[in-house]
Design a protein around this motif. Structure first.
Motif, PDB file in Angstrom:
ATOM      1  N   ILE A  13       0.842  -1.197   0.000  1.00 22.85           N
ATOM      2  CA  ILE A  13       0.000   0.000   0.000  1.00 22.85           C
ATOM      3  C   ILE A  13       0.875   1.244   0.000  1.00 22.85           C
ATOM      4  CG2 ILE A  13      -1.635   1.354   1.390  1.00 22.85           C
ATOM      5  CD1 ILE A  13      -2.857  -1.415   2.223  1.00 22.85           C
ATOM      6  N   TYR A  14       1.909   1.245   0.811  1.00 19.19           N
ATOM      7  CA  TYR A  14       2.816   2.390   0.857  1.00 19.19           C
ATOM      8  C   TYR A  14       3.449   2.620  -0.521  1.00 19.19           C
ATOM      9  CZ  TYR A  14       6.881   5.260   1.913  1.00 19.19           C
ATOM     10  OH  TYR A  14       7.833   6.243   1.887  1.00 19.19           O
ATOM     11  N   CYS A  15       3.904   1.564  -1.173  1.00 20.87           N
ATOM     12  CA  CYS A  15       4.509   1.702  -2.510  1.00 20.87           C
ATOM     13  C   CYS A  15       3.518   2.302  -3.496  1.00 20.87           C
ATOM     14  CB  CYS A  15       5.007   0.346  -3.014  1.00 20.87           C
ATOM     15  SG  CYS A  15       6.475  -0.266  -2.167  1.00 20.87           S
ATOM     16  N   PHE A  16       2.287   1.828  -3.496  1.00 21.62           N
ATOM     17  CA  PHE A  16       1.284   2.380  -4.410  1.00 21.62           C
ATOM     18  C   PHE A  16       0.920   3.815  -4.042  1.00 21.62           C
ATOM     19  CE2 PHE A  16       0.589  -2.011  -5.764  1.00 21.62           C
ATOM     20  CZ  PHE A  16       0.540  -1.820  -7.130  1.00 21.62           C
ATOM     21  N   ASP A  17       0.905   4.125  -2.749  1.00 21.44           N
ATOM     22  CA  ASP A  17       0.641   5.515  -2.334  1.00 21.44           C
ATOM     23  C   ASP A  17       1.752   6.451  -2.813  1.00 21.44           C
ATOM     24  OD1 ASP A  17      -1.725   4.761  -1.131  1.00 21.44           O
ATOM     25  OD2 ASP A  17      -0.929   4.828   0.920  1.00 21.44           O
ATOM     26  N   VAL A  18       3.002   5.995  -2.725  1.00  9.92           N
ATOM     27  CA  VAL A  18       4.130   6.790  -3.209  1.00  9.92           C
ATOM     28  C   VAL A  18       4.009   6.995  -4.721  1.00  9.92           C
ATOM     29  CG1 VAL A  18       6.637   6.765  -3.590  1.00  9.92           C
ATOM     30  CG2 VAL A  18       5.710   6.172  -1.347  1.00  9.92           C
ATOM     31  N   LEU A  19       3.692   5.937  -5.451  1.00  5.12           N
ATOM     32  CA  LEU A  19       3.540   6.038  -6.907  1.00  5.12           C
ATOM     33  C   LEU A  19       2.375   6.949  -7.270  1.00  5.12           C
ATOM     34  CD1 LEU A  19       4.209   5.300  -9.802  1.00  5.12           C
ATOM     35  CD2 LEU A  19       2.902   3.175  -9.477  1.00  5.12           C
ATOM     36  N   THR A  20       1.254   6.799  -6.591  1.00  4.01           N
ATOM     37  CA  THR A  20       0.092   7.646  -6.859  1.00  4.01           C
ATOM     38  C   THR A  20       0.422   9.118  -6.631  1.00  4.01           C
ATOM     39  OG1 THR A  20      -1.431   5.864  -6.300  1.00  4.01           O
ATOM     40  CG2 THR A  20      -2.315   8.097  -6.219  1.00  4.01           C
ATOM     41  N   ALA A  21       1.133   9.399  -5.560  1.00  2.00           N
ATOM     42  CA  ALA A  21       1.530  10.792  -5.274  1.00  2.00           C
ATOM     43  C   ALA A  21       2.424  11.327  -6.385  1.00  2.00           C
ATOM     44  CB  ALA A  21       2.238  10.872  -3.924  1.00  2.00           C
ATOM     45  N   ALA A  22       3.358  10.526  -6.854  1.00  2.00           N
ATOM     46  CA  ALA A  22       4.258  10.975  -7.925  1.00  2.00           C
ATOM     47  C   ALA A  22       3.469  11.238  -9.214  1.00  2.00           C
ATOM     48  CB  ALA A  22       5.350   9.932  -8.162  1.00  2.00           C
ATOM     49  N   LEU A  23       2.556  10.356  -9.547  1.00  2.00           N
ATOM     50  CA  LEU A  23       1.772  10.528 -10.774  1.00  2.00           C
ATOM     51  C   LEU A  23       0.848  11.740 -10.698  1.00  2.00           C
ATOM     52  CD1 LEU A  23       0.888   6.802 -11.544  1.00  2.00           C
ATOM     53  CD2 LEU A  23       2.555   8.240 -12.739  1.00  2.00           C
ATOM     54  N   ASN A  24       0.375  12.045  -9.484  1.00  2.00           N
ATOM     55  CA  ASN A  24      -0.520  13.193  -9.289  1.00  2.00           C
ATOM     56  C   ASN A  24       0.230  14.470  -8.929  1.00  2.00           C
ATOM     57  OD1 ASN A  24      -3.033  11.921  -9.816  1.00  2.00           O
ATOM     58  ND2 ASN A  24      -2.907  10.928  -7.821  1.00  2.00           N
ATOM     59  N   LYS A  25       1.565  14.347  -8.864  1.00  2.00           N
ATOM     60  CA  LYS A  25       2.421  15.494  -8.523  1.00  2.00           C
ATOM     61  C   LYS A  25       2.010  16.128  -7.191  1.00  2.00           C
ATOM     62  CE  LYS A  25       3.797  16.238 -13.151  1.00  2.00           C
ATOM     63  NZ  LYS A  25       3.545  16.278 -14.407  1.00  2.00           N
ATOM     64  N   THR A  26       1.787  15.261  -6.210  1.00  2.00           N
ATOM     65  CA  THR A  26       1.487  15.680  -4.851  1.00  2.00           C
ATOM     66  C   THR A  26       2.594  15.174  -3.930  1.00  2.00           C
ATOM     67  OG1 THR A  26       0.141  13.708  -4.442  1.00  2.00           O
ATOM     68  CG2 THR A  26      -1.014  15.664  -5.282  1.00  2.00           C
ATOM     69  N   PRO A  27       2.675  15.695  -2.723  1.00  2.00           N
ATOM     70  CA  PRO A  27       3.740  15.247  -1.818  1.00  2.00           C
ATOM     71  C   PRO A  27       3.669  13.746  -1.531  1.00  2.00           C
ATOM     72  CG  PRO A  27       2.718  17.254  -0.990  1.00  2.00           C
ATOM     73  CD  PRO A  27       1.883  16.780  -2.149  1.00  2.00           C
ATOM     74  N   SER A  28       4.828  13.149  -1.447  1.00  2.00           N
ATOM     75  CA  SER A  28       4.913  11.723  -1.153  1.00  2.00           C
ATOM     76  C   SER A  28       4.496  11.464   0.291  1.00  2.00           C
ATOM     77  CB  SER A  28       6.350  11.253  -1.377  1.00  2.00           C
ATOM     78  OG  SER A  28       6.419   9.857  -1.329  1.00  2.00           O
ATOM     79  N   PRO A  29       3.818  10.347   0.540  1.00  2.00           N
ATOM     80  CA  PRO A  29       3.412  10.056   1.912  1.00  2.00           C
ATOM     81  C   PRO A  29       4.623   9.762   2.801  1.00  2.00           C
ATOM     82  CG  PRO A  29       2.985   8.172   0.506  1.00  2.00           C
ATOM     83  CD  PRO A  29       3.430   9.291  -0.397  1.00  2.00           C
ATOM     84  N   VAL A  30       4.435   9.957   4.073  1.00  2.00           N
ATOM     85  CA  VAL A  30       5.461   9.638   5.063  1.00  2.00           C
ATOM     86  C   VAL A  30       5.455   8.136   5.285  1.00  2.00           C
ATOM     87  CG1 VAL A  30       6.126   9.997   7.472  1.00  2.00           C
ATOM     88  CG2 VAL A  30       5.167  11.889   6.146  1.00  2.00           C
ATOM     89  N   PHE A  31       6.641   7.555   5.481  1.00  2.00           N
ATOM     90  CA  PHE A  31       6.746   6.128   5.779  1.00  2.00           C
ATOM     91  C   PHE A  31       5.928   5.825   7.040  1.00  2.00           C
ATOM     92  CE2 PHE A  31       8.897   2.376   7.552  1.00  2.00           C
ATOM     93  CZ  PHE A  31       8.920   1.554   6.432  1.00  2.00           C
ATOM     94  N   PRO A  32       5.037   4.837   6.971  1.00  2.00           N
ATOM     95  CA  PRO A  32       4.148   4.562   8.110  1.00  2.00           C
ATOM     96  C   PRO A  32       4.907   4.172   9.379  1.00  2.00           C
ATOM     97  CG  PRO A  32       3.402   3.423   6.132  1.00  2.00           C
ATOM     98  CD  PRO A  32       4.762   3.967   5.830  1.00  2.00           C
ATOM     99  N   VAL A  33       4.521   4.763  10.480  1.00  2.00           N
ATOM    100  CA  VAL A  33       5.148   4.424  11.765  1.00  2.00           C
ATOM    101  C   VAL A  33       4.780   3.010  12.205  1.00  2.00           C
ATOM    102  CG1 VAL A  33       5.315   6.827  12.539  1.00  2.00           C
ATOM    103  CG2 VAL A  33       3.274   5.483  13.097  1.00  2.00           C
TER     104      VAL A  33
END
Length: 88
Positions: A13-33
């Protein structure tokens, strides 16, 4: 990964969230605690309809919180064997 540490759906999920953020040109999510930040080799592999779509990794030990998102993007967007993954 370290002995006893295995990839989970949360890593994916984190990997897809990072990819989604990059494709949407939004800030990358923080690594989940909730995920352990261990020093480990890692590989990120994308499959599409059961076939390889992108893959990158390293056998070197590095902090998961620093490397997982980077490798998720490299595998998705810079694996020269494939066109970059797009929103479509």
């Amino acid at each position: 990964m370290e002995p006893g540490i295995k990839s989970t759906i949360q890593h994916c999920i984190y990997c897809f969230d990072v990819l989604t953020a990059a494709l949407n040109k939004t800030p990358s999510p923080v690594f989940p605690v909730t995920l352990p930040n261990v020093k480990t080799p890692l590989f990120v592999t994308y499959l599409y309809k059961g076939k390889l779509r992108g893959c990158i990794g390293t056998f070197s030990f590095g902090e998961l919180s620093k490397n997982l998102g980077q490798y998720a993007l490299i595998a998705a967007l810079k694996d020269t064997r494939f066109d970059p993954i797009s929103k479509e």
